[in-house]
Write a protein that holds these residues in place. Structure first.
Motif, PDB file in Angstrom:
ATOM      1  N   GLY A  90       0.814  -1.125   0.041  1.00 33.26           N
ATOM      2  CA  GLY A  90      -0.242  -0.234   0.077  1.00 33.26           C
ATOM      3  C   GLY A  90       0.661   0.873   0.052  1.00 33.26           C
ATOM      4  N   ALA A  91       2.030   1.643   0.550  1.00 31.52           N
ATOM      5  CA  ALA A  91       2.851   2.255   0.810  1.00 31.52           C
ATOM      6  C   ALA A  91       3.843   2.103   0.061  1.00 31.52           C
ATOM      7  CB  ALA A  91       2.828   2.366   2.025  1.00 31.52           C
ATOM      8  N   ILE A  92       4.075   1.156  -1.635  1.00 32.91           N
ATOM      9  CA  ILE A  92       5.202   1.367  -2.034  1.00 32.91           C
ATOM     10  C   ILE A  92       4.460   2.104  -3.644  1.00 32.91           C
ATOM     11  CG2 ILE A  92       7.002  -0.548  -3.524  1.00 32.91           C
ATOM     12  CD1 ILE A  92       6.563  -0.429  -0.360  1.00 32.91           C
ATOM     13  N   LYS A  93       4.932   2.927  -3.147  1.00 32.40           N
ATOM     14  CA  LYS A  93       4.187   3.292  -4.315  1.00 32.40           C
ATOM     15  C   LYS A  93       5.576   4.234  -5.396  1.00 32.40           C
ATOM     16  CE  LYS A  93       0.256   2.710  -4.387  1.00 32.40           C
ATOM     17  NZ  LYS A  93      -0.366   1.899  -5.091  1.00 32.40           N
ATOM     18  N   GLY A  94       5.184   4.623  -6.569  1.00 31.44           N
ATOM     19  CA  GLY A  94       6.732   5.376  -7.542  1.00 31.44           C
ATOM     20  C   GLY A  94       8.261   4.521  -7.469  1.00 31.44           C
ATOM     21  N   ASN A  95       8.883   5.557  -7.004  1.00 23.66           N
ATOM     22  CA  ASN A  95      10.473   5.193  -6.343  1.00 23.66           C
ATOM     23  C   ASN A  95      10.395   4.131  -5.247  1.00 23.66           C
ATOM     24  OD1 ASN A  95      10.453   7.411  -4.615  1.00 23.66           O
ATOM     25  ND2 ASN A  95      12.302   8.016  -5.235  1.00 23.66           N
ATOM     26  N   LYS A  96       9.847   3.642  -4.943  1.00 25.01           N
ATOM     27  CA  LYS A  96      10.442   2.675  -3.128  1.00 25.01           C
ATOM     28  C   LYS A  96       9.990   1.371  -4.017  1.00 25.01           C
ATOM     29  CE  LYS A  96       7.937   6.619  -0.193  1.00 25.01           C
ATOM     30  NZ  LYS A  96       7.112   6.571   0.471  1.00 25.01           N
ATOM     31  N   LEU A  97      11.069   0.515  -3.318  1.00 21.75           N
ATOM     32  CA  LEU A  97      10.793  -0.880  -2.859  1.00 21.75           C
ATOM     33  C   LEU A  97      10.947  -0.946  -1.485  1.00 21.75           C
ATOM     34  CD1 LEU A  97      14.696  -1.586  -5.329  1.00 21.75           C
ATOM     35  CD2 LEU A  97      11.089  -1.275  -6.222  1.00 21.75           C
ATOM     36  N   ASP A  98      10.419  -2.355  -1.610  1.00 26.39           N
ATOM     37  CA  ASP A  98      11.221  -3.091  -0.065  1.00 26.39           C
ATOM     38  C   ASP A  98      11.490  -4.436  -0.517  1.00 26.39           C
ATOM     39  OD1 ASP A  98       9.474  -2.323   2.288  1.00 26.39           O
ATOM     40  OD2 ASP A  98       7.230  -2.316   1.883  1.00 26.39           O
ATOM     41  N   LEU A  99      12.575  -4.755   0.483  1.00 27.09           N
ATOM     42  CA  LEU A  99      13.034  -5.667   0.133  1.00 27.09           C
ATOM     43  C   LEU A  99      12.958  -6.534   1.616  1.00 27.09           C
ATOM     44  CD1 LEU A  99      16.271  -3.949  -0.441  1.00 27.09           C
ATOM     45  CD2 LEU A  99      14.681  -4.419  -1.903  1.00 27.09           C
ATOM     46  N   TYR A 100      12.996  -8.331   1.034  1.00 25.41           N
ATOM     47  CA  TYR A 100      12.198  -8.714   1.371  1.00 25.41           C
ATOM     48  C   TYR A 100      13.589  -9.468   3.207  1.00 25.41           C
ATOM     49  CZ  TYR A 100      11.038 -13.381   3.951  1.00 25.41           C
ATOM     50  OH  TYR A 100      10.622 -14.540   4.489  1.00 25.41           O
ATOM     51  N   PHE A 101      13.837  -9.884   4.435  1.00 24.38           N
ATOM     52  CA  PHE A 101      14.494 -10.218   5.265  1.00 24.38           C
ATOM     53  C   PHE A 101      13.487 -11.822   5.625  1.00 24.38           C
ATOM     54  CE2 PHE A 101      16.690  -6.185   4.029  1.00 24.38           C
ATOM     55  CZ  PHE A 101      17.690  -6.625   3.865  1.00 24.38           C
ATOM     56  N   PRO A 102      14.145 -12.811   6.321  1.00 23.73           N
ATOM     57  CA  PRO A 102      13.026 -13.579   7.600  1.00 23.73           C
ATOM     58  C   PRO A 102      12.893 -12.886   8.483  1.00 23.73           C
ATOM     59  CG  PRO A 102      15.400 -14.568   6.386  1.00 23.73           C
ATOM     60  CD  PRO A 102      15.277 -12.697   5.940  1.00 23.73           C
ATOM     61  N   THR A 103      13.501 -12.178   9.122  1.00 20.64           N
ATOM     62  CA  THR A 103      13.977 -11.620  10.238  1.00 20.64           C
ATOM     63  C   THR A 103      13.265  -9.939  10.434  1.00 20.64           C
ATOM     64  OG1 THR A 103      15.180 -11.836  11.463  1.00 20.64           O
ATOM     65  CG2 THR A 103      13.884 -13.706  11.511  1.00 20.64           C
ATOM     66  N   VAL A 104      12.909  -9.348  11.783  1.00 18.42           N
ATOM     67  CA  VAL A 104      12.595  -8.192  11.841  1.00 18.42           C
ATOM     68  C   VAL A 104      13.786  -8.121  12.064  1.00 18.42           C
ATOM     69  CG1 VAL A 104      11.670  -6.383  13.483  1.00 18.42           C
ATOM     70  CG2 VAL A 104      10.348  -7.717  13.018  1.00 18.42           C
TER      71      VAL A 104
END
Length: 234
Positions: free
Chosen positions: A173-187
């Motif tokens: 929902g917050a990934i708009k435009g030049n944004k990425l979310d990178l997956y990691f197994p844990t916090v």
């Protein structure tokens, strides 16, 4: 006016005499009250003084031991470290690629997990760990990442310095435009290995609009990259 030397000596003698007389009277009184002889009283006072010294020394030794134990506990307490093997593997992987051949985009990249804190889903949820594309989240040579599909279609392969290869498989929902979310197994991995960074990423291959588990598995079986795989998957 000068006081004769004899008078001075007389006064000193009297002072010493009265002091000795006072001490004798004190000893006599204490001896009478406690039924102790003067020799017994001397021994008792000597023992009292020695006991105090002993207690002071014992207290000092105990304090030093206590501080030493606290220091030892702190030294032996479990520590949390960022995996140097993962960082080193990504750095070596980056050095093996000529990134200048790929177009770059400046993005703001954050980390996320499959957990409730990022997705609102618990492990009991049927869609837990499942991305928008339908593939499961993965941290590997080619990891799943989330992007704005108008900028990076599903299946797009990016190289993210400090992270490695990322395959667009998810949205947010917050990934708009030049944004990425990178997956990691844990916090902990998110905070210790990434956090939030603004950087240039490289478009290795533009996606077709889809990505499957088989596609992702084939990418991760690239024989030329297996030397880096075990470290990145830690």
């Amino acid at each position: 006016m000068i006081t004769p030397r004899g008078d001075i000596m007389s006064k000193r003698t009297k002072s010493v005499f009265f002091i000795l007389l006072f001490l004798f009277a004190f000893y006599s009184t204490v001896s009478h009250v406690t039924n102790l002889s003067l020799s017994d009283l001397d021994e008792w006072m000597a023992a009292k003084f020695n006991n105090k010294e002993t207690r002071d020394v014992e207290a000092l030794i105990y304090k030093e031991q206590e501080l030493s134990e606290k220091g030892l506990k702190a030294k032996n307490a479990p520590q949390t470290y960022v995996s140097s093997a993962v960082v080193e593997a990504v750095q070596l992987l980056e050095e093996s690629i000529d990134l200048s051949q790929y177009p770059s985009r400046e993005v703001v990249a954050t980390g996320y997990t499959a957990g409730y804190e990022s997705t609102g889903k618990t492990p009991e949820h049927p869609a837990y760990g499942v991305t928008f594309s339908g593939v499961n989240v993965k941290r590997d040579l080619y990891s799943t990442i989330a992007a704005d599909l108008d900028m990076f279609p599903l299946g797009t392969i990016l190289f993210i310095p400090g992270y490695g290869y990322g395959v667009v498989a998810d949205i947010g929902g917050a990934i708009k435009g030049n944004k990425l979310d990178l997956y990691f197994p844990t916090v902990n991995d998110v905070y210790q290995q990434w956090g939030k960074q603004t950087l240039d990423v490289y478009v290795v291959q533009e996606g077709t609009g889809e990505i499957t588990e088989e596609d992702l598995e084939n990418l991760n079986q690239d024989e030329s990259l297996q030397v880096f795989r075990s470290q990145i998957r830690q």
